[in-house]
Design a protein around this motif. Structure first.
Motif, PDB file in Angstrom:
ATOM      1  N   VAL A 185       9.776 -75.261  41.460  1.00  7.43           N
ATOM      2  CA  VAL A 185       9.015 -76.158  42.253  1.00  7.43           C
ATOM      3  C   VAL A 185       8.205 -77.051  41.408  1.00  7.43           C
ATOM      4  O   VAL A 185       7.764 -76.703  40.267  1.00  7.43           O
ATOM      5  N   ARG A 186       8.206 -78.273  41.743  1.00 11.31           N
ATOM      6  CA  ARG A 186       7.777 -79.212  40.707  1.00 11.31           C
ATOM      7  C   ARG A 186       6.163 -79.655  41.341  1.00 11.31           C
ATOM      8  O   ARG A 186       5.442 -79.885  40.333  1.00 11.31           O
ATOM      9  N   ARG A 187       6.336 -80.119  42.627  1.00 11.04           N
ATOM     10  CA  ARG A 187       5.123 -80.711  43.142  1.00 11.04           C
ATOM     11  C   ARG A 187       4.584 -79.914  44.571  1.00 11.04           C
ATOM     12  O   ARG A 187       5.809 -79.672  44.994  1.00 11.04           O
ATOM     13  N   ILE A 188       3.620 -80.014  44.885  1.00 10.03           N
ATOM     14  CA  ILE A 188       3.582 -79.727  46.304  1.00 10.03           C
ATOM     15  C   ILE A 188       2.446 -80.772  47.074  1.00 10.03           C
ATOM     16  O   ILE A 188       1.397 -80.949  46.496  1.00 10.03           O
ATOM     17  N   PHE A 189       2.911 -81.428  48.095  1.00  7.96           N
ATOM     18  CA  PHE A 189       2.295 -82.268  49.000  1.00  7.96           C
ATOM     19  C   PHE A 189       2.152 -81.846  50.149  1.00  7.96           C
ATOM     20  O   PHE A 189       2.741 -80.881  50.658  1.00  7.96           O
ATOM     21  N   CYS A 190       0.864 -82.012  50.760  1.00  8.31           N
ATOM     22  CA  CYS A 190       0.437 -81.461  52.002  1.00  8.31           C
ATOM     23  C   CYS A 190      -0.001 -82.653  53.054  1.00  8.31           C
ATOM     24  O   CYS A 190      -0.456 -83.536  52.679  1.00  8.31           O
ATOM     25  N   VAL A 191       0.560 -82.729  54.280  1.00  6.52           N
ATOM     26  CA  VAL A 191       0.200 -83.697  55.133  1.00  6.52           C
ATOM     27  C   VAL A 191      -1.041 -83.311  56.142  1.00  6.52           C
ATOM     28  O   VAL A 191      -1.062 -82.070  56.707  1.00  6.52           O
ATOM     29  N   GLY A 192      -2.136 -84.191  56.122  1.00  9.83           N
ATOM     30  CA  GLY A 192      -3.247 -83.831  56.792  1.00  9.83           C
ATOM     31  C   GLY A 192      -3.279 -84.289  58.385  1.00  9.83           C
ATOM     32  O   GLY A 192      -2.579 -85.244  58.577  1.00  9.83           O
ATOM     33  N   ARG A 193      -3.653 -83.564  59.084  1.00  9.54           N
ATOM     34  CA  ARG A 193      -3.920 -83.891  60.611  1.00  9.54           C
ATOM     35  C   ARG A 193      -2.658 -84.506  61.075  1.00  9.54           C
ATOM     36  O   ARG A 193      -2.576 -85.485  61.817  1.00  9.54           O
ATOM     37  N   ASN A 194      -1.552 -83.416  61.088  1.00 10.25           N
ATOM     38  CA  ASN A 194      -0.553 -83.815  61.497  1.00 10.25           C
ATOM     39  C   ASN A 194       0.119 -83.277  62.903  1.00 10.25           C
ATOM     40  O   ASN A 194       1.198 -83.632  63.527  1.00 10.25           O
ATOM     41  N   TYR A 195      -0.891 -82.674  63.616  1.00  3.39           N
ATOM     42  CA  TYR A 195      -1.056 -82.012  64.867  1.00  3.39           C
ATOM     43  C   TYR A 195      -2.272 -82.817  65.695  1.00  3.39           C
ATOM     44  O   TYR A 195      -3.336 -82.205  65.260  1.00  3.39           O
TER      45      TYR A 195
END
Length: 231
Positions: A26-36
């Motif tokens: 794992v290099r980086r962790i991105f998270c998407v907000g409010r996607n539901y």
């Protein structure tokens, strides 16, 4: 000449891959907000349908499925957020969406732990969410299933059970911004590539965990993700 360090660096963060001896580094962790949409509504927010938005987590916050962890420090209101996670194995050109899907090596079940009280304080003061989102054991990760085995992303059901009670349930088709759309947008701001994980957002039903809690998350076609909070 070999590199020398003042102290030994931490081991490379990685995730197990179903049926393989090799692990996913794992290099980086991105998270998407409010996607539901339903989750955005339960949090008192509207969905931005024009474009997704993101926050990040440190790879050192990764926690493997099946772990038992202490209740997170500095909070009295830690919440669970069940997520579909995308693992990239190659570079994605800026703005590349559908074509970028070829660089996905696998998918997994993940849980985003959130110190909701700290996140709320940051929102009130218009500050970053780091204290609420990025901390030790905040990114629970199940075993990856290779993309070819999983197949097309569609109406697979995503659920989370808390202490044996179903609290989150939706389908991946309910994501406001699809995976190709996320790849296309995010790649305009970062050089996405091998080792990047993308947590794609959580359905409605998020809520608090407590000492002694048992969490079990599932997505059709993937290995489950499980976590226990020490009593």
């Amino acid at each position: 000449m070999s590199d020398k360090y003042l102290f030994a660096p931490e081991p490379q963060a990685s995730v197990a891959v179903k049926g393989r001896d090799e692990r996913f580094p794992v290099r980086r962790i991105f998270c998407v907000g409010r996607n539901y949409a339903a989750h955005a509504a339960e949090m008192g927010n509207e969905v931005d349908r024009e474009a997704p938005f993101y926050f990040t987590k440190s790879p050192h916050g990764l926690c493997p499925s099946g772990a038992e962890i202490a209740y997170p420090s500095g909070t009295e209101d830690c919440h669970h957020e069940m997520e579909f996670v995308v693992a990239l194995g190659g570079d994605i050109a800026p703005g590349e969406g559908a074509a970028g899907m070829a660089q996905i090596v696998g998918y997994g079940c993940g849980i985003d732990l959130t110190r909701r009280d700290l996140q709320g304080q940051a929102k009130d003061k218009r500050r970053p969410w780091d204290l609420g989102k990025d901390f030790e054991n905040a990114a629970i990760m199940g075993v990856l299933t290779e993309a070819a085995e999983f197949g097309e992303i569609g109406d697979q059901v995503i659920t989370l059970d808390l202490d044996g009670v179903r609290v989150q349930e939706a389908t991946l088709a309910e994501m406001v911004h699809s995976v190709p759309e996320v790849l296309s947008h995010l790649s305009r701001f970062y050089r996405l590539g091998a080792g990047d994980l993308i947590y794609t957002g959580t359905p409605a039903g998020v809520g608090p965990v407590k000492p002694g809690s048992h969490l079990l998350g599932r997505i059709d076609g993937l290995e489950p993700v499980e976590l226990r909070i020490k009593a």
